[in-house]
Design a protein around this motif. Structure first.
Motif, PDB file in Angstrom:
ATOM      1  N   TRP A   1      48.362  29.782  33.225  1.00  0.00           N
ATOM      2  CA  TRP A   1      48.411  29.285  34.603  1.00  0.00           C
ATOM      3  C   TRP A   1      49.867  29.109  35.046  1.00  0.00           C
ATOM      4  O   TRP A   1      50.221  29.396  36.186  1.00  0.00           O
ATOM      5  N   LYS A   2      50.716  28.673  34.127  1.00  0.00           N
ATOM      6  CA  LYS A   2      52.124  28.458  34.446  1.00  0.00           C
ATOM      7  C   LYS A   2      52.953  29.740  34.346  1.00  0.00           C
ATOM      8  O   LYS A   2      53.834  29.991  35.168  1.00  0.00           O
ATOM      9  N   TYR A   3      52.666  30.562  33.316  1.00  0.00           N
ATOM     10  CA  TYR A   3      53.587  31.650  32.983  1.00  0.00           C
ATOM     11  C   TYR A   3      52.954  33.043  32.942  1.00  0.00           C
ATOM     12  O   TYR A   3      53.655  34.013  32.690  1.00  0.00           O
ATOM     13  N   GLY A   4      51.659  33.148  33.183  1.00  0.00           N
ATOM     14  CA  GLY A   4      50.999  34.430  32.989  1.00  0.00           C
ATOM     15  C   GLY A   4      50.124  34.874  34.151  1.00  0.00           C
ATOM     16  O   GLY A   4      49.060  35.462  33.935  1.00  0.00           O
ATOM     17  N   ARG A   5      50.557  34.641  35.345  1.00  0.00           N
ATOM     18  CA  ARG A   5      49.733  35.027  36.493  1.00  0.00           C
ATOM     19  C   ARG A   5      49.801  36.533  36.734  1.00  0.00           C
ATOM     20  O   ARG A   5      50.822  37.181  36.490  1.00  0.00           O
ATOM     21  N   CYS A   6      48.693  37.074  37.227  1.00  0.00           N
ATOM     22  CA  CYS A   6      48.647  38.500  37.528  1.00  0.00           C
ATOM     23  C   CYS A   6      47.637  38.759  38.634  1.00  0.00           C
ATOM     24  O   CYS A   6      46.882  37.868  39.031  1.00  0.00           O
ATOM     25  N   LEU A   7      47.645  39.980  39.131  1.00  0.00           N
ATOM     26  CA  LEU A   7      46.649  40.463  40.085  1.00  0.00           C
ATOM     27  C   LEU A   7      45.849  41.568  39.417  1.00  0.00           C
ATOM     28  O   LEU A   7      46.387  42.342  38.621  1.00  0.00           O
ATOM     29  N   ILE A   8      44.564  41.635  39.734  1.00  0.00           N
ATOM     30  CA  ILE A   8      43.685  42.668  39.195  1.00  0.00           C
ATOM     31  C   ILE A   8      43.030  43.376  40.375  1.00  0.00           C
ATOM     32  O   ILE A   8      42.172  42.801  41.056  1.00  0.00           O
ATOM     33  N   PRO A   9      43.430  44.614  40.682  1.00  0.00           N
ATOM     34  CA  PRO A   9      42.851  45.327  41.826  1.00  0.00           C
ATOM     35  C   PRO A   9      41.474  45.891  41.496  1.00  0.00           C
ATOM     36  O   PRO A   9      41.212  46.342  40.375  1.00  0.00           O
ATOM     37  N   ALA A  10      40.582  45.872  42.479  1.00  0.00           N
ATOM     38  CA  ALA A  10      39.220  46.367  42.290  1.00  0.00           C
ATOM     39  C   ALA A  10      38.718  46.997  43.577  1.00  0.00           C
ATOM     40  O   ALA A  10      39.161  46.649  44.680  1.00  0.00           O
ATOM     41  N   GLY A  11      37.778  47.909  43.432  1.00  0.00           N
ATOM     42  CA  GLY A  11      37.131  48.516  44.587  1.00  0.00           C
ATOM     43  C   GLY A  11      35.876  47.783  45.003  1.00  0.00           C
ATOM     44  O   GLY A  11      35.260  48.110  46.024  1.00  0.00           O
ATOM     45  N   GLY A  12      35.476  46.786  44.236  1.00  0.00           N
ATOM     46  CA  GLY A  12      34.267  46.017  44.485  1.00  0.00           C
ATOM     47  C   GLY A  12      33.727  45.509  43.172  1.00  0.00           C
ATOM     48  O   GLY A  12      34.234  45.850  42.088  1.00  0.00           O
ATOM     49  N   TYR A  13      32.678  44.685  43.253  1.00  0.00           N
ATOM     50  CA  TYR A  13      32.081  44.144  42.028  1.00  0.00           C
ATOM     51  C   TYR A  13      30.584  43.975  42.226  1.00  0.00           C
ATOM     52  O   TYR A  13      30.058  44.125  43.339  1.00  0.00           O
ATOM     53  N   TYR A  14      29.894  43.674  41.127  1.00  0.00           N
ATOM     54  CA  TYR A  14      28.430  43.550  41.147  1.00  0.00           C
ATOM     55  C   TYR A  14      28.007  42.112  40.860  1.00  0.00           C
ATOM     56  O   TYR A  14      28.646  41.389  40.093  1.00  0.00           O
ATOM     57  N   GLU A  15      26.903  41.724  41.467  1.00  0.00           N
ATOM     58  CA  GLU A  15      26.181  40.501  41.097  1.00  0.00           C
ATOM     59  C   GLU A  15      24.689  40.802  41.148  1.00  0.00           C
ATOM     60  O   GLU A  15      24.266  41.765  41.794  1.00  0.00           O
ATOM     61  N   TRP A  16      23.903  39.985  40.457  1.00  0.00           N
ATOM     62  CA  TRP A  16      22.472  40.202  40.358  1.00  0.00           C
ATOM     63  C   TRP A  16      21.715  38.994  40.892  1.00  0.00           C
ATOM     64  O   TRP A  16      22.132  37.844  40.720  1.00  0.00           O
ATOM     65  N   THR A  17      20.591  39.258  41.548  1.00  0.00           N
ATOM     66  CA  THR A  17      19.674  38.203  41.974  1.00  0.00           C
ATOM     67  C   THR A  17      18.328  38.409  41.290  1.00  0.00           C
ATOM     68  O   THR A  17      18.033  39.494  40.794  1.00  0.00           O
ATOM     69  N   GLY A  18      17.509  37.354  41.296  1.00  0.00           N
ATOM     70  CA  GLY A  18      16.178  37.470  40.710  1.00  0.00           C
ATOM     71  C   GLY A  18      16.104  36.841  39.327  1.00  0.00           C
ATOM     72  O   GLY A  18      17.066  36.275  38.819  1.00  0.00           O
ATOM     73  N   THR A  19      14.932  36.970  38.729  1.00  0.00           N
ATOM     74  CA  THR A  19      14.675  36.369  37.422  1.00  0.00           C
ATOM     75  C   THR A  19      14.924  37.373  36.304  1.00  0.00           C
ATOM     76  O   THR A  19      14.974  38.589  36.534  1.00  0.00           O
ATOM     77  N   LYS A  20      15.080  36.875  35.101  1.00  0.00           N
ATOM     78  CA  LYS A  20      15.355  37.723  33.945  1.00  0.00           C
ATOM     79  C   LYS A  20      14.267  38.789  33.799  1.00  0.00           C
ATOM     80  O   LYS A  20      13.083  38.510  33.884  1.00  0.00           O
ATOM     81  N   GLY A  21      14.691  40.026  33.629  1.00  0.00           N
ATOM     82  CA  GLY A  21      13.763  41.136  33.518  1.00  0.00           C
ATOM     83  C   GLY A  21      13.411  41.770  34.846  1.00  0.00           C
ATOM     84  O   GLY A  21      12.846  42.861  34.884  1.00  0.00           O
ATOM     85  N   GLN A  22      13.739  41.088  35.940  1.00  0.00           N
ATOM     86  CA  GLN A  22      13.454  41.614  37.279  1.00  0.00           C
ATOM     87  C   GLN A  22      14.666  41.444  38.212  1.00  0.00           C
ATOM     88  O   GLN A  22      14.513  41.227  39.403  1.00  0.00           O
ATOM     89  N   LYS A  23      15.834  41.545  37.649  1.00  0.00           N
ATOM     90  CA  LYS A  23      17.047  41.301  38.423  1.00  0.00           C
ATOM     91  C   LYS A  23      17.397  42.495  39.311  1.00  0.00           C
ATOM     92  O   LYS A  23      17.226  43.648  38.915  1.00  0.00           O
TER      93      LYS A  23
END
Length: 205
Positions: free
Chosen positions: A88-110
């Protein structure tokens, strides 16, 4: 949280391969923890590769002996956590991305959702922390409470920085509200497996 994302589209941008000193690479659409990801460290100023699973510099064992789940870190507490506070003090960086994923729903039916920029700039810039462990760069993506654009998909989101926030983050700003104003949109995509990787993964269904 953020457990899967895609490479940024570097073609025709200010971070073209030749500008960042990185050999051209095939764009990936299913990046997983422990894989190498593109980062921009604050200290070095130049882009580099880092293993996406943070290992603190003080870890004395083998890589496989680090059991903590550290591909994400909560911005609300990273400065106080023994694992992350030095970075946090000495190792900050940026990570570029084109987008990301998330899931909704219950386990096995996400249902997977692809989340991307709704602003003019296509690339998302995640706030990250960098640790150089045994001469290996390792990193984590910071997360925060989701804003109204994505809270219907997941209660957490990566810390996504605008241009002013990127400079402030790399300069050491302590503001834990960074990324609250990220402009995002999302759509449902087809379910995919851990080894799948193609542009079709982000197509809306």
């Amino acid at each position: 949280m953020c457990g899967r994302f895609i490479d940024p589209n570097l073609r025709g941008t200010e971070i073209e391969h030749s500008e960042i000193g990185i050999d051209p690479f095939a764009r990936r659409f299913n990046i997983k923890p422990t894989q190498d990801v593109l980062i921009r460290p604050a200290e070095e100023g130049q882009f580099a590769w880092a293993r996406w699973w943070f290992i603190p510099v003080w870890h004395k064992g083998e890589m496989q002996e680090w059991k903590a789940t550290t591909f994400n870190a909560r911005i609300e507490e990273a400065d106080a956590k023994p694992t992350f506070r030095a970075a946090w003090k000495y190792g900050r960086c940026l990570i570029p991305a084109g987008g990301y994923y998330e899931w909704t729903g219950t386990k096995g039916q996400k249902t997977p959702h692809f989340i991307q920029s709704a602003a003019n700039e296509e690339t998302l810039w995640f706030a990250g922390l960098l640790s150089i462990w045994n001469d290996m760069r390792t990193c984590t993506i910071l997360t925060r409470a989701a804003n109204s654009d994505v809270e219907d998909v997941h209660h957490r989101m990566p810390v996504i920085l605008n241009a002013d926030e990127r400079d402030a983050w790399l300069a050491g700003k302590q503001d834990k509200d960074l990324g609250a104003g990220a402009s995002l949109r999302h759509h449902i995509v087809k379910s995919f497996g851990i080894q799948d990787d193609s542009p079709e993964l982000i197509e809306e269904v």
